[in-house]
Design a protein around this motif. Structure first.
Motif, PDB file in Angstrom:
ATOM      1  N   GLY A  85       0.819  -1.212   0.000  1.00 35.16           N
ATOM      2  CA  GLY A  85       0.000   0.000   0.000  1.00 35.16           C
ATOM      3  C   GLY A  85       0.851   1.259   0.000  1.00 35.16           C
ATOM      4  N   SER A  86       1.957   1.233   0.732  1.00 34.45           N
ATOM      5  CA  SER A  86       2.865   2.385   0.758  1.00 34.45           C
ATOM      6  C   SER A  86       3.500   2.610  -0.603  1.00 34.45           C
ATOM      7  CB  SER A  86       3.956   2.161   1.806  1.00 34.45           C
ATOM      8  OG  SER A  86       3.394   2.090   3.079  1.00 34.45           O
ATOM      9  N   LEU A  87       3.856   1.530  -1.280  1.00 31.96           N
ATOM     10  CA  LEU A  87       4.456   1.665  -2.607  1.00 31.96           C
ATOM     11  C   LEU A  87       3.469   2.284  -3.586  1.00 31.96           C
ATOM     12  CD1 LEU A  87       6.904   1.122  -4.364  1.00 31.96           C
ATOM     13  CD2 LEU A  87       5.975  -1.131  -4.850  1.00 31.96           C
ATOM     14  N   ILE A  88       2.224   1.868  -3.540  1.00 36.08           N
ATOM     15  CA  ILE A  88       1.200   2.449  -4.411  1.00 36.08           C
ATOM     16  C   ILE A  88       1.027   3.937  -4.101  1.00 36.08           C
ATOM     17  CG2 ILE A  88      -1.276   2.434  -4.936  1.00 36.08           C
ATOM     18  CD1 ILE A  88      -1.152  -0.641  -4.505  1.00 36.08           C
ATOM     19  N   MET A  89       1.048   4.278  -2.816  1.00 35.81           N
ATOM     20  CA  MET A  89       0.900   5.676  -2.430  1.00 35.81           C
ATOM     21  C   MET A  89       2.127   6.491  -2.860  1.00 35.81           C
ATOM     22  SD  MET A  89      -0.141   7.235   1.257  1.00 35.81           S
ATOM     23  CE  MET A  89       1.441   7.170   2.038  1.00 35.81           C
ATOM     24  N   LEU A  90       3.323   5.914  -2.755  1.00 35.82           N
ATOM     25  CA  LEU A  90       4.535   6.626  -3.160  1.00 35.82           C
ATOM     26  C   LEU A  90       4.500   7.023  -4.626  1.00 35.82           C
ATOM     27  CD1 LEU A  90       7.466   4.757  -1.387  1.00 35.82           C
ATOM     28  CD2 LEU A  90       6.838   7.144  -1.144  1.00 35.82           C
TER      29      LEU A  90
END
Length: 123
Positions: A85-90
């Motif tokens: 999820g963090s990678l998608i947000m980044l």
């Protein structure tokens, strides 16, 4: 199959039960103060406090320490969905990525490092 025979299921059940009990009790207590979001943190700190006090008077059972060590090693897999999820947000953040990474570093790595040092010293 031999690996399953060496697992101390009773210690695993007790350790997980202890963690769940402290977490749920802390969430309930913090809900009484209208701040249920602080339940996880107070649960962690209260469990740590109880274990530190226990260690002052008695030795912690080796089964509990061994199970906790295994649990901490294996629990890293629980963070994989969060990382995805963090990678998608980044990807969608653009220019705000450096600030986000600083916040992530301060709010995750440093507290985990401090907790590991405390656990190594006191437990």
């Amino acid at each position: 199959m031999d690996q399953l025979k060496r697992i101390d299921w009773q210690a695993w059940g007790f350790t997980i039960g202890l963690i769940v009990f402290f977490r749920e009790a802390s969430v309930w207590v913090m809900t009484q103060f209208d701040h249920p979001e602080l339940g996880n943190l107070t649960g962690l700190l209260s469990l740590l406090l109880v274990l530190v006090i226990w260690r002052k008077f008695k030795k912690l059972p080796p089964r509990l320490v061994d199970t906790n060590n295994k649990l901490m090693k294996e629990s890293g897999f629980a963070f994989l969905p969060i990382c995805a999820g963090s990678l998608i947000m980044l990807v969608s953040m653009g220019k705000e990525i450096p600030l986000f990474l600083v916040v992530m570093f301060i709010s995750t790595l440093i507290p985990l490092w401090i907790y590991a040092k405390m656990a190594k010293k006191w437990l």
